[in-house]
Scaffold this active site. Structure first.
Site, mmCIF file in Angstrom:
data_model
loop_
_atom_site.group_PDB
_atom_site.id
_atom_site.type_symbol
_atom_site.label_atom_id
_atom_site.label_comp_id
_atom_site.label_asym_id
_atom_site.label_seq_id
_atom_site.Cartn_x
_atom_site.Cartn_y
_atom_site.Cartn_z
ATOM 1 N N MET A 328 0.820 -1.205 0.000
ATOM 2 C CA MET A 328 0.000 0.000 0.000
ATOM 3 C C MET A 328 0.860 1.264 0.000
ATOM 4 S SD MET A 328 -2.920 -1.176 -0.364
ATOM 5 C CE MET A 328 -3.922 0.290 -0.222
ATOM 6 N N LYS A 411 0.947 0.840 15.491
ATOM 7 C CA LYS A 411 0.599 2.119 14.854
ATOM 8 C C LYS A 411 0.673 3.247 15.890
ATOM 9 C CE LYS A 411 -2.501 0.272 11.197
ATOM 10 N NZ LYS A 411 -1.845 0.497 9.940
ATOM 11 N N SER A 433 -7.249 -0.540 7.247
ATOM 12 C CA SER A 433 -8.479 -0.979 6.576
ATOM 13 C C SER A 433 -9.554 -1.387 7.577
ATOM 14 C CB SER A 433 -8.184 -2.103 5.600
ATOM 15 O OG SER A 433 -7.259 -2.997 6.127
ATOM 16 N N HIS A 454 -7.999 5.973 3.474
ATOM 17 C CA HIS A 454 -7.989 4.543 3.157
ATOM 18 C C HIS A 454 -8.016 4.321 1.644
ATOM 19 C CE1 HIS A 454 -10.294 0.464 3.311
ATOM 20 N NE2 HIS A 454 -9.014 0.287 3.172
ATOM 21 N N ASN A 457 -6.590 -1.454 -2.928
ATOM 22 C CA ASN A 457 -5.532 -2.226 -3.556
ATOM 23 C C ASN A 457 -6.004 -2.829 -4.885
ATOM 24 O OD1 ASN A 457 -3.223 -3.736 -3.928
ATOM 25 N ND2 ASN A 457 -3.695 -5.230 -2.341
ATOM 26 N N GLU A 466 -11.341 6.264 0.848
ATOM 27 C CA GLU A 466 -12.278 6.618 1.919
ATOM 28 C C GLU A 466 -11.539 7.549 2.880
ATOM 29 O OE1 GLU A 466 -15.054 2.591 2.419
ATOM 30 O OE2 GLU A 466 -13.325 2.830 3.698
ATOM 31 N N ASN A 504 -15.635 -2.048 3.115
ATOM 32 C CA ASN A 504 -15.408 -3.370 3.690
ATOM 33 C C ASN A 504 -16.607 -3.839 4.505
ATOM 34 O OD1 ASN A 504 -12.975 -3.619 2.477
ATOM 35 N ND2 ASN A 504 -11.776 -2.919 4.222
#
Ligand code: NAI
Length: 714
Positions: A328, A411, A433, A454, A457, A466, A504
């Site tokens: 990504m 993170k 994600s 976001h 892929n 997003e 998602n």
């Protein structure tokens, strides 16, 4: 002559009439009814005038000629009877046709975009010249709306440019640039904008001398000179190409091809009448309506700033830092570099960083025509990309995008390190994600400057982004993230924080249901086929392999924790992961793969695993499979709307089309649901009562079924 102000007729060089189109309503010329009426008045005047040597039609707008017909006016007639549509086409075509009958040569001077109705108008002239400095785009995009050119494009293009060129332009729907236009024989001259008028006048003078324009008019009024054998061969090849490109789902390109083939032996008037008839057949069809919906979705998205307040301005992102040089991170860096924004890239693993840098450079320096890297581009981009080895090197960036491992603790550790180093107005964003943005923002000093950006892929191909708004994200941060995404050529939608965000969350019921269908006895092959027949780019089982089964397993767990009432933790997924079958990337998932990009083939080892979890031997029709896959998605969309995850129903449709390739010819999930109607959906869900909550009509759907309300009326 009454002048509504859309165009101006003047005289140049003594005897050259010049019609300058300059629509005062906007930055481009649009062929609305009022504009056509004014064109008619000007033609009346020109037909009477004495002593005119030629006519030049040009644009008063810098860098753009005509962007096409007025689509909103078009849509107002969407329910009109076919005879009326046919009449509208005949009227428009006959008006343009008068350009080819004036008693002097006519030349269009094209700058920038010249598409749709504009491309037709230009073709009805005897000659065309084009500017070499504006970004010229000439084409017939009508098939992208499920239509064909209706003002003589299919008559004139084959006769002026040759049938083969016309087929390519009209059935492909893609625009060509100035150089392609020159080699196609579309234009007589290619000159800088300021010389365009002089060039058009020169062409007129030369035509007056040679008289060639008169001979061409005669030829172009007649049938096309081509043998039946040539015609048959061209038709068969083009038909096969169209079938390959559309999968038989989009009828307009084939209809345009058949029309041009059938009318090849006829004169221009007969061909024109046939075109109007063919256009009336396509106009207002379900596919035309769906594709028009996508046009409006995209148009709305282009104008949306992402926030509702008018007093907040987006900040400008002049430099970007990306941490995480994996799949990504590389995609995000490449997309940003292509807009010539400087980027810092970092990774905890030095080998990953150097691999990331080289992958990015090979992507951005790729030259389509050379089918390989372009050394000049590589040097230019290498100057904009820097590999950072310490956090301090990321600090000067206006925007830092984190794309490291999907682990909230890791993170957060990074945010704690980087935040104190950043400028006060810098934005920190995560490409996560699944992890809620509000949760990731805990512990930040400036949570208002934090959001999700976001990407999907592969970033190179997927237009969706997003922008996730956490509980404390400010409007300015959202607006800035939206502006950045647009600047790098993406279509961003703003989504409120929540499990799976938008796309998602919608995808999960669909993927989930695919595994449940297997357990109930449906064959993998039948599930894949039903989804593809519906128009999805791939079946849900292949999608598992592409996404990665471990990733899907993790995302499924997040959704299960959030929505235990309607998420099934399928044992199939866990068993596959346990067997090390992680999908395409590991060479084996539900299918076997020779390499990480190749197509999957059936694999007995996977089938053996799957078989252990089949608990019923139910038989399914393709329609039952389709309903089980897609109706739970509609139910989830109603919950999403109820929870105000998005600002507009249209974001749901745009998100699915641009994020996962939901079939455009269905116009989007909710557009499709509206064509069924809520009452019908409730009816279709009845046989699935035993599935419980996940197939149970939601209060919103039941209410809509009662009142007859549509999603697009919300
Ligand atoms: P990846 O595994 O390809 O790359 C992650 C990179 O981050 C690796 O190079 C790794 O060395 C580096 N890294 C890990 N921890 C680090 C740390 N503490 N500091 C610096 N570098 C570190 O992963 P991928 O697929 O690129 O995913 C990255 C993020 O994007 C994840 O949050 C994922 O959920 C999200 N995402 C992934 C999508 C996908 O399809 N793969 C789609 C959309 C979002």
């Amino acid at each position: 002559m009454a002048d509504a102000g859309y165009m101006k007729l003047s005289t140049e060089d003594g005897d050259i009439a010049v019609l300058t189109l300059d629509d005062p309503r906007g930055s481009a010329n649009v062929l609305s009814r009022a504009v056509l009426e004014e064109l008619e008045k000007n033609l009346n005047e020109l037909e009477k005038r004495q002593g005119v040597a030629g006519l030049v039609i040009r644009s008063g707008k810098p860098g753009v000629f005509i962007v096409g017909a007025d689509i909103r006016e078009f849509v107002a007639n969407i329910d009109a009877p076919k005879a009326q549509i046919e009449e509208m086409c005949n009227t428009g075509r006959k008006l343009f046709q008068r350009l080819s009958k004036l008693p002097f040569p006519t030349v269009t001077a094209i700058v920038g975009q010249c598409v749709g109705g504009g491309a037709e108008l230009a073709l009805w002239c005897d000659r065309r010249v084009m500017s070499s400095d504006s970004k010229a785009a000439y084409g017939f995009p009508e098939v992208k709306l499920g239509l064909l050119p209706g003002w003589g494009g299919t008559v004139r293009a084959p006769r002026v440019l040759g049938l083969s060129n016309a087929i390519e332009l009209v059935t492909g729907g893609e625009s060509i640039d100035a150089h392609a236009a020159k080699s196609m024989g579309l234009i007589s001259d290619l000159v800088p904008s300021e010389q365009l008028l002089a060039s058009a006048i020169k062409v007129i003078r030369a035509e007056q001398k040679s008289g060639q324009w008169k001979k061409d008019r005669e030829t172009w009024n007649g049938p096309i000179d081509m043998s039946d054998t040539e015609l048959g061969f061209l038709g068969a090849t083009a038909s096969a190409m169209i079938q390959g490109a559309t999968g038989g789902k989009y009828p307009a390109p084939q209809a345009a091809l058949e029309l041009m083939m059938e009318a090849a032996g006829a004169d221009a008037d007969t061909a024109g009448a046939a075109e109007a008839k063919a256009m009336a057949q396509l106009f207002g069809s379900p596919i035309n309506r769906s594709l028009l919906n996508i046009f409006f979705l995209t148009d709305r998205n282009k104008k949306d700033t992402g926030i509702d307040r008018k007093d907040v301005k987006a900040g400008e992102i002049k430099s970007v830092a990306v941490i995480g040089a994996g799949i990504m991170g590389q995609g995000i860096v490449a997309a940003t570099l292509k807009r010539r924004l400087p980027v810092m890239l970092a990774d905890a693993v030095p080998a990953a960083l150097s691999k990331g840098v080289s992958q990015v450079l090979s992507e951005v320096s790729f030259d389509k025509t050379k089918r390989g890297p372009d050394a000049k581009k590589a040097v230019e981009f290498a100057g904009l990309l820097n590999a950072a080895t310490v956090d301090a090197e990321l600090a000067p960036a206006d925007l830092v995008i984190e794309a490291i491992v999907e682990n909230p603790e890791v993170k957060k550790q990074f945010y704690a390190r980087i935040e104190p180093l950043l400028k006060d107005d810098a934005i920190l964003a995560s490409n996560t994600s699944t992890i809620p943005i509000t949760k990731l923002a805990e512990g930040l000093k400036r949570p208002d400057k934090f959001c999700g950006i976001h990407f999907f892929n592969p970033v190179r191909k997927m237009p969706l982004v997003e922008v996730i708004r956490g509980a404390k994200t400010s409007d300015e941060t959202v607006a800035t993230a939206v502006a950045y995404a647009k600047n790098i050529g993406k279509s961003p939608i703003v989504v409120n924080d929540g499990p799976g965000f938008l796309v998602n969350r919608l995808l999960l019921p669909y993927m989930n249901e695919a595994l449940e269908l297997i357990s109930d006895g449906a064959e993998v092959k039948a599930i894949e086929k039903a989804a593809k027949e519906f128009g999805m780019p791939m079946g849900p089982i292949t999608l598992y392999d592409v996404v990665g089964l471990d990733t899907a397993f993790y995302a499924g767990r997040v959704m299960y924790e959030a929505f235990p009432d309607r998420t099934v933790a399928s044992p199939i997924l866990a068993a596959m992961v346990k067997a090390g079958r992680l999908g395409q990337k590991s060479g084996a998932g539900f299918f076997a793969y020779k390499d990480s990009k190749g197509r999957g083939t059936p694999d007995p080892a996977a089938e053996a695993i799957v078989k252990t979890y089949v608990r019923k031997e139910q038989k399914f029709t393709p329609e039952q499979i389709t309903h089980r896959l897609f109706l739970p998605m509609v139910l989830e969309a109603t919950r999403i709307l109820e929870a105000k995850v998005v600002r507009d129903v249209r974001d749901v449709d745009l998100g699915l089309i641009f994020g996962v390739g939901f079939p455009p010819y269905k116009g989007g999930l909710l557009h499709w649901a509206d064509t069924l109607g809520a009452a019908k959906i409730v009816e279709l869900l009845k046989p699935f009562e035993s599935l419980g909550e996940r197939a149970k009509p939601t209060p919103m759907l039941l209410e809509m079924a009662k009142t007859g309300q549509k999603f697009y009326d919300m």
